[in-house]
Design a protein around this motif. Structure first.
Motif, PDB file in Angstrom:
ATOM      1  N   TYR A   1     -12.652  -2.662  -5.094  1.00 27.27           N
ATOM      2  CA  TYR A   1     -12.291  -1.732  -4.019  1.00 27.27           C
ATOM      3  C   TYR A   1     -11.274  -2.373  -3.072  1.00 27.27           C
ATOM      4  O   TYR A   1     -10.273  -1.752  -2.688  1.00 27.27           O
ATOM      5  CB  TYR A   1     -13.546  -1.331  -3.248  1.00 27.27           C
ATOM      6  CG  TYR A   1     -13.267  -0.385  -2.095  1.00 27.27           C
ATOM      7  CD1 TYR A   1     -13.299   0.987  -2.286  1.00 27.27           C
ATOM      8  CD2 TYR A   1     -12.971  -0.884  -0.817  1.00 27.27           C
ATOM      9  CE1 TYR A   1     -13.033   1.859  -1.238  1.00 27.27           C
ATOM     10  CE2 TYR A   1     -12.700  -0.022   0.230  1.00 27.27           C
ATOM     11  CZ  TYR A   1     -12.724   1.343   0.017  1.00 27.27           C
ATOM     12  OH  TYR A   1     -12.450   2.193   1.061  1.00 27.27           O
ATOM     13  N   SER A   2     -11.487  -3.620  -2.710  1.00 31.35           N
ATOM     14  CA  SER A   2     -10.587  -4.318  -1.792  1.00 31.35           C
ATOM     15  C   SER A   2      -9.198  -4.478  -2.399  1.00 31.35           C
ATOM     16  O   SER A   2      -8.180  -4.306  -1.711  1.00 31.35           O
ATOM     17  CB  SER A   2     -11.164  -5.688  -1.441  1.00 31.35           C
ATOM     18  OG  SER A   2     -10.314  -6.376  -0.533  1.00 31.35           O
TER      19      SER A   2
ATOM     20  N   GLN B   1      -7.861  -2.514  -4.773  1.00 29.05           N
ATOM     21  CA  GLN B   1      -7.249  -1.197  -4.917  1.00 29.05           C
ATOM     22  C   GLN B   1      -6.612  -0.730  -3.611  1.00 29.05           C
ATOM     23  O   GLN B   1      -5.521  -0.156  -3.604  1.00 29.05           O
ATOM     24  CB  GLN B   1      -8.292  -0.182  -5.366  1.00 29.05           C
ATOM     25  CG  GLN B   1      -7.753   1.237  -5.499  1.00 29.05           C
ATOM     26  CD  GLN B   1      -8.849   2.251  -5.766  1.00 29.05           C
ATOM     27  OE1 GLN B   1     -10.029   1.972  -5.548  1.00 29.05           O
ATOM     28  NE2 GLN B   1      -8.469   3.421  -6.239  1.00 29.05           N
ATOM     29  N   HIS B   2      -7.256  -0.984  -2.496  1.00 33.43           N
ATOM     30  CA  HIS B   2      -6.777  -0.502  -1.202  1.00 33.43           C
ATOM     31  C   HIS B   2      -5.997  -1.558  -0.426  1.00 33.43           C
ATOM     32  O   HIS B   2      -5.726  -1.372   0.774  1.00 33.43           O
ATOM     33  CB  HIS B   2      -7.961   0.000  -0.382  1.00 33.43           C
ATOM     34  CG  HIS B   2      -8.654   1.190  -0.985  1.00 33.43           C
ATOM     35  ND1 HIS B   2      -8.180   2.475  -0.852  1.00 33.43           N
ATOM     36  CD2 HIS B   2      -9.763   1.273  -1.776  1.00 33.43           C
ATOM     37  CE1 HIS B   2      -8.976   3.316  -1.497  1.00 33.43           C
ATOM     38  NE2 HIS B   2      -9.937   2.614  -2.086  1.00 33.43           N
TER      39      HIS B   2
ATOM     40  N   LYS C   1      -0.998  -7.990  -0.121  1.00 36.17           N
ATOM     41  CA  LYS C   1      -0.481  -6.641   0.088  1.00 36.17           C
ATOM     42  C   LYS C   1       1.040  -6.623  -0.032  1.00 36.17           C
ATOM     43  O   LYS C   1       1.621  -5.718  -0.651  1.00 36.17           O
ATOM     44  CB  LYS C   1      -0.909  -6.142   1.468  1.00 36.17           C
ATOM     45  CG  LYS C   1      -0.424  -4.741   1.790  1.00 36.17           C
ATOM     46  CD  LYS C   1      -0.914  -4.305   3.165  1.00 36.17           C
ATOM     47  CE  LYS C   1      -0.426  -2.890   3.482  1.00 36.17           C
ATOM     48  NZ  LYS C   1      -0.907  -2.437   4.824  1.00 36.17           N
TER      49      LYS C   1
END
Length: 320
Positions: free
Chosen positions: A33-34, A36-37, A98
């Motif tokens: 989850y981390s 993916q976002h 990111k």
């Protein structure tokens, strides 16, 4: 799409063994989850609550796989209040930041945009070539204009004039491609003075055609043919292929006929002998019975007429 990566030896790592399978399930889901976002290892409290239990969170923190608020690990930043942080999320370049993911996405988008632009340009060029050929062929008659004619269309585009012949036949264009010689008008203007002797000699043989649809490129080819072969030779060729019962209307087909025959070799007579008839038709459905040519599309999507390899076996691998 970013990836949440796990080392292939993680199954036997002491931290994984201490945490146990249930807690590792929470670790895996939250890590994905981390990634993916683009949270860079941070896990929101709401996601932890939805995916696992307080007991599993406690095991991950005790095993050193997660950090809670106000942790004392010098290598990892502090998470926001109530959230958790995965320990050494970027260790060894295993997971991407990111900034790295966004740069990779931008690069992929730029490459895709360039590829689409190249594809659109190629499609426009192909469509333009096909449209030009269709415009030139609109005036062609359904029946042959020449006895044993090898020409399938009345009009030729600039590209057809070169690619519709073998390399040796295309030579009349070569020396004049760089620019328009003196006396060649813009397309649609009256016939140049240097072509008048040829026009008069053709008219004396009963051959009268329109020169208005010739492009500058085609005029260059005719001028060079006159220089290399002479007016008499070109007229002889036209007369031998002329069908008085179904005369043609445009000079572009005369150019096609003239280009079927090679230039005289050095030392030979300028005036050529009477041209020979076309080879027998192979009767292949893709081969035009009148012109003995086939329409070929190259890997760029551009179509051109080429000699039928069955009717012209000596021309295999060469342009028509």
């Amino acid at each position: 799409m970013p990836w949440f990566k796990i080392d292939d030896s993680a199954h036997s790592h002491p931290k994984f063994i201490r945490a146990g399978n249930a807690a590792l399930g929470l670790w895996l889901r939250c890590g994905a989850y981390s990634a993916q976002h683009l949270l860079e290892g941070r896990v929101p409290k709401s996601i932890v609550k939805a995916f696992g239990t307080p007991a599993q969170v406690k095991k991950l923190i005790e095993a050193g796989l997660w950090h809670g608020p106000e942790h004392d690990c010098p290598r990892c930043p502090q998470p926001a209040s109530g959230d958790y942080l995965m320990h050494d999320f970027f260790e060894g370049g295993r997971n991407s930041t990111k900034a790295q993911v966004e740069a990779a996405r931008k690069g992929a988008a730029d490459r895709q945009a360039k590829s689409r632009a190249r594809g659109a340009d190629a499609k426009r060029i192909a469509n333009g070539a096909r449209n030009e050929t269709l415009r030139d062929s609109n005036g062609a008659q359904s029946d042959p204009h020449f006895q044993g004619s090898a020409a399938g269309q009345e009009g030729l585009s600039q590209r057809d004039a070169m690619e519709g012949v073998t390399p040796s036949h295309a030579m009349p264009f070569k020396s004049l491609q760089a620019g328009r010689p003196e006396g060649v008008p813009q397309q649609g203007v009256q016939t140049p003075d240097w072509a008048q002797p040829l026009i008069d000699k053709l008219a004396s043989k009963g051959i009268r055609v329109s020169w208005a649809r010739l492009s500058n490129f085609q005029l260059l080819g005719i001028q060079e043919l006159i220089r290399k072969r002479g007016v008499d030779s070109l007229v002889d060729t036209a007369v031998s292929r002329w069908n008085p019962r179904d005369p043609i209307k445009f000079a572009s087909l005369l150019l096609t006929i003239w280009l079927e025959y090679p230039d005289p070799t050095p030392g030979s007579h300028q005036r050529s002998s009477r041209p020979t008839a076309l080879p027998d038709w192979c009767k292949d459905p893709d081969c035009d019975e009148i012109s003995r040519t086939r329409e070929i599309e190259d890997d760029r999507g551009i179509r051109s007429l080429q000699r039928c390899p069955d009717c012209h076996p000596a021309s295999k691998g060469q342009a028509a």
